[in-house]
Design a protein around this motif. Structure first.
Motif, mmCIF file in Angstrom:
data_model
loop_
_atom_site.group_PDB
_atom_site.id
_atom_site.type_symbol
_atom_site.label_atom_id
_atom_site.label_comp_id
_atom_site.label_asym_id
_atom_site.label_seq_id
_atom_site.Cartn_x
_atom_site.Cartn_y
_atom_site.Cartn_z
ATOM 1 N N ARG A 93 22.331 -43.684 120.300
ATOM 2 C CA ARG A 93 22.460 -44.223 118.951
ATOM 3 C C ARG A 93 23.703 -43.657 118.262
ATOM 4 O O ARG A 93 24.412 -44.368 117.555
ATOM 5 N N PHE A 94 23.964 -42.372 118.497
ATOM 6 C CA PHE A 94 25.121 -41.699 117.889
ATOM 7 C C PHE A 94 26.428 -42.115 118.563
ATOM 8 O O PHE A 94 27.451 -42.300 117.914
ATOM 9 N N ASP A 95 26.396 -42.234 119.906
ATOM 10 C CA ASP A 95 27.604 -42.543 120.679
ATOM 11 C C ASP A 95 27.315 -43.629 121.709
ATOM 12 O O ASP A 95 26.924 -43.339 122.835
ATOM 13 N N PRO A 96 27.500 -44.886 121.353
ATOM 14 C CA PRO A 96 27.196 -45.979 122.287
ATOM 15 C C PRO A 96 28.111 -46.025 123.515
ATOM 16 O O PRO A 96 27.852 -46.776 124.437
ATOM 17 N N ASP A 97 29.160 -45.209 123.549
ATOM 18 C CA ASP A 97 30.064 -45.162 124.700
ATOM 19 C C ASP A 97 29.640 -44.128 125.744
ATOM 20 O O ASP A 97 30.328 -43.934 126.753
ATOM 21 N N ALA A 98 28.525 -43.438 125.516
ATOM 22 C CA ALA A 98 28.097 -42.351 126.399
ATOM 23 C C ALA A 98 27.530 -42.866 127.725
ATOM 24 O O ALA A 98 26.993 -43.968 127.809
ATOM 25 N N TRP A 99 27.692 -42.039 128.738
ATOM 26 C CA TRP A 99 27.135 -42.283 130.065
ATOM 27 C C TRP A 99 25.859 -41.455 130.225
ATOM 28 O O TRP A 99 25.767 -40.352 129.689
ATOM 29 N N ILE A 100 24.913 -41.966 131.021
ATOM 30 C CA ILE A 100 23.749 -41.172 131.419
ATOM 31 C C ILE A 100 23.665 -41.232 132.939
ATOM 32 O O ILE A 100 23.611 -42.302 133.530
ATOM 33 N N VAL A 101 23.689 -40.052 133.539
ATOM 34 C CA VAL A 101 23.539 -39.926 134.985
ATOM 35 C C VAL A 101 22.242 -39.160 135.220
ATOM 36 O O VAL A 101 21.992 -38.142 134.567
ATOM 37 N N GLU A 102 21.421 -39.657 136.118
ATOM 38 C CA GLU A 102 20.159 -38.972 136.419
ATOM 39 C C GLU A 102 20.155 -38.511 137.870
ATOM 40 O O GLU A 102 20.490 -39.262 138.780
ATOM 41 N N THR A 103 19.780 -37.258 138.046
ATOM 42 C CA THR A 103 19.648 -36.643 139.360
ATOM 43 C C THR A 103 18.190 -36.258 139.554
ATOM 44 O O THR A 103 17.542 -35.788 138.618
ATOM 45 N N GLU A 104 17.676 -36.467 140.749
ATOM 46 C CA GLU A 104 16.327 -36.021 141.095
ATOM 47 C C GLU A 104 16.436 -34.950 142.156
ATOM 48 O O GLU A 104 16.996 -35.188 143.233
ATOM 49 N N ASP A 105 15.927 -33.770 141.834
ATOM 50 C CA ASP A 105 15.997 -32.668 142.774
ATOM 51 C C ASP A 105 14.870 -31.687 142.456
ATOM 52 O O ASP A 105 14.820 -31.143 141.345
#
Length: 114
Positions: free
Chosen positions: A90-102
């Motif tokens: 909501r604050f930064d619509p240009d942000a990336w989200i990367v998810e790692t499962e470990d």
């Protein structure tokens, strides 16, 4: 000049895969300069969130580095992480989200020192 976000994310995904951890882009942000958030799910209902470190920890002589800091010192319930990610987008619509499962909670990041 820092490395473009899309190139950094691609390299990070490869780094995780080489180590045997699953990693994927959950949300694409701005290719050039979008902030990157890394969620590490430990597959037990908890996770860690690594957020971009403050600009003050960067060294201008090493522009390709990105540093991260954990949102909390200990893993949190995944819902708490998801709630934070909603606020970040909501604050930064240009942000990336990367998810790692470990299961071991390895993050494969260079963390900010200090």
């Amino acid at each position: 000049m820092r490395l473009k976000s899309n190139i950094w994310v691609a390299a990070y995904l490869r780094r995780c895969q080489v180590a045997g951890a699953f990693a994927a882009v959950r949300r694409r942000g701005a290719e050039d300069a979008g902030a990157v958030f890394v969620k590490v799910a430990t597959l037990d209902g908890k996770a860690m969130l690594y957020v971009p470190a403050p600009q003050t920890v960067y060294d201008d002589s090493r522009p390709i580095e990105r540093f991260f800091t954990p949102m909390s010192p200990e893993p949190l319930p995944e819902q708490a992480i998801e709630d934070r990610l909603v606020k970040e987008i909501r604050f930064d619509p240009d942000a990336w989200i990367v998810e790692t499962e470990d299961k071991q909670g390895r993050h494969f990041l260079d963390l900010a020192r200090g």
